[in-house]
Write a protein that holds these residues in place. Structure first.
Motif, PDB file in Angstrom:
ATOM      1  N   MET A 243       0.841  -1.204   0.000  1.00  0.00           N
ATOM      2  CA  MET A 243       0.000   0.000   0.000  1.00  0.00           C
ATOM      3  C   MET A 243       0.875   1.253   0.000  1.00  0.00           C
ATOM      4  O   MET A 243       0.568   2.217  -0.696  1.00  0.00           O
ATOM      5  N   ASN A 244       1.962   1.234   0.758  1.00  0.00           N
ATOM      6  CA  ASN A 244       2.880   2.375   0.765  1.00  0.00           C
ATOM      7  C   ASN A 244       3.522   2.564  -0.607  1.00  0.00           C
ATOM      8  O   ASN A 244       3.648   3.687  -1.083  1.00  0.00           O
ATOM      9  N   GLU A 245       3.924   1.461  -1.234  1.00  0.00           N
ATOM     10  CA  GLU A 245       4.533   1.546  -2.561  1.00  0.00           C
ATOM     11  C   GLU A 245       3.538   2.088  -3.582  1.00  0.00           C
ATOM     12  O   GLU A 245       3.890   2.931  -4.408  1.00  0.00           O
ATOM     13  N   LEU A 246       2.300   1.593  -3.530  1.00  0.00           N
ATOM     14  CA  LEU A 246       1.275   2.093  -4.446  1.00  0.00           C
ATOM     15  C   LEU A 246       1.021   3.577  -4.225  1.00  0.00           C
ATOM     16  O   LEU A 246       0.901   4.345  -5.177  1.00  0.00           O
TER      17      LEU A 246
ATOM     18  N   GLY B  85      -0.259   7.735  -6.073  1.00  0.00           N
ATOM     19  CA  GLY B  85      -0.938   8.726  -5.251  1.00  0.00           C
ATOM     20  C   GLY B  85      -1.924   8.085  -4.287  1.00  0.00           C
ATOM     21  O   GLY B  85      -2.402   6.971  -4.505  1.00  0.00           O
ATOM     22  N   GLU B  86      -2.213   8.796  -3.225  1.00  0.00           N
ATOM     23  CA  GLU B  86      -3.044   8.257  -2.156  1.00  0.00           C
ATOM     24  C   GLU B  86      -4.464   7.927  -2.608  1.00  0.00           C
ATOM     25  O   GLU B  86      -4.977   6.838  -2.335  1.00  0.00           O
ATOM     26  N   GLN B  87      -5.113   8.854  -3.299  1.00  0.00           N
ATOM     27  CA  GLN B  87      -6.497   8.633  -3.711  1.00  0.00           C
ATOM     28  C   GLN B  87      -6.623   7.436  -4.652  1.00  0.00           C
ATOM     29  O   GLN B  87      -7.540   6.618  -4.513  1.00  0.00           O
ATOM     30  N   ALA B  88      -5.714   7.320  -5.618  1.00  0.00           N
ATOM     31  CA  ALA B  88      -5.766   6.194  -6.561  1.00  0.00           C
ATOM     32  C   ALA B  88      -5.471   4.880  -5.846  1.00  0.00           C
ATOM     33  O   ALA B  88      -6.098   3.860  -6.144  1.00  0.00           O
TER      34      ALA B  88
ATOM     35  N   VAL C 138      -8.640   2.690 -11.591  1.00  0.00           N
ATOM     36  CA  VAL C 138      -8.023   3.976 -11.229  1.00  0.00           C
ATOM     37  C   VAL C 138      -7.805   4.929 -12.392  1.00  0.00           C
ATOM     38  O   VAL C 138      -7.332   6.043 -12.201  1.00  0.00           O
ATOM     39  N   GLY C 139      -8.110   4.509 -13.610  1.00  0.00           N
ATOM     40  CA  GLY C 139      -7.909   5.372 -14.771  1.00  0.00           C
ATOM     41  C   GLY C 139      -6.566   5.153 -15.422  1.00  0.00           C
ATOM     42  O   GLY C 139      -5.643   4.592 -14.835  1.00  0.00           O
ATOM     43  N   GLN C 140      -6.444   5.593 -16.670  1.00  0.00           N
ATOM     44  CA  GLN C 140      -5.241   5.355 -17.467  1.00  0.00           C
ATOM     45  C   GLN C 140      -3.982   5.990 -16.896  1.00  0.00           C
ATOM     46  O   GLN C 140      -2.931   5.369 -16.853  1.00  0.00           O
ATOM     47  N   GLU C 141      -4.079   7.226 -16.472  1.00  0.00           N
ATOM     48  CA  GLU C 141      -2.886   7.932 -15.995  1.00  0.00           C
ATOM     49  C   GLU C 141      -2.279   7.237 -14.778  1.00  0.00           C
ATOM     50  O   GLU C 141      -1.074   7.001 -14.744  1.00  0.00           O
ATOM     51  N   SER C 142      -3.087   6.885 -13.813  1.00  0.00           N
ATOM     52  CA  SER C 142      -2.577   6.195 -12.626  1.00  0.00           C
ATOM     53  C   SER C 142      -2.121   4.793 -12.957  1.00  0.00           C
ATOM     54  O   SER C 142      -1.117   4.321 -12.422  1.00  0.00           O
TER      55      SER C 142
END
Length: 52
Positions: free
Chosen positions: A4-7, A12-15, A44-48
């Protein structure tokens, strides 16, 4: 460091929270190139997803 920290650092936190809510507990293969229909992209969408 936890996954979770790595993600959170990577997408970013929200994604990371959204990904955990959508796919929490699931084993998900993360390919080198994530396509538009991959579960991560849909969550989470393409960018994330590309940041993974």
């Amino acid at each position: 460091m936890s996954i979770m920290n790595e993600l959170t650092e990577t997408i970013g936190e929200q994604a990371a929270i959204k990904l955990g809510q959508c796919l929490g507990g699931a084993r998900v293969y993360i390919p080198r190139v994530i396509g538009n229909s991959h579960l991560i992209t849909l969550a989470v969408g393409q960018e994330s997803a590309r940041a993974c």
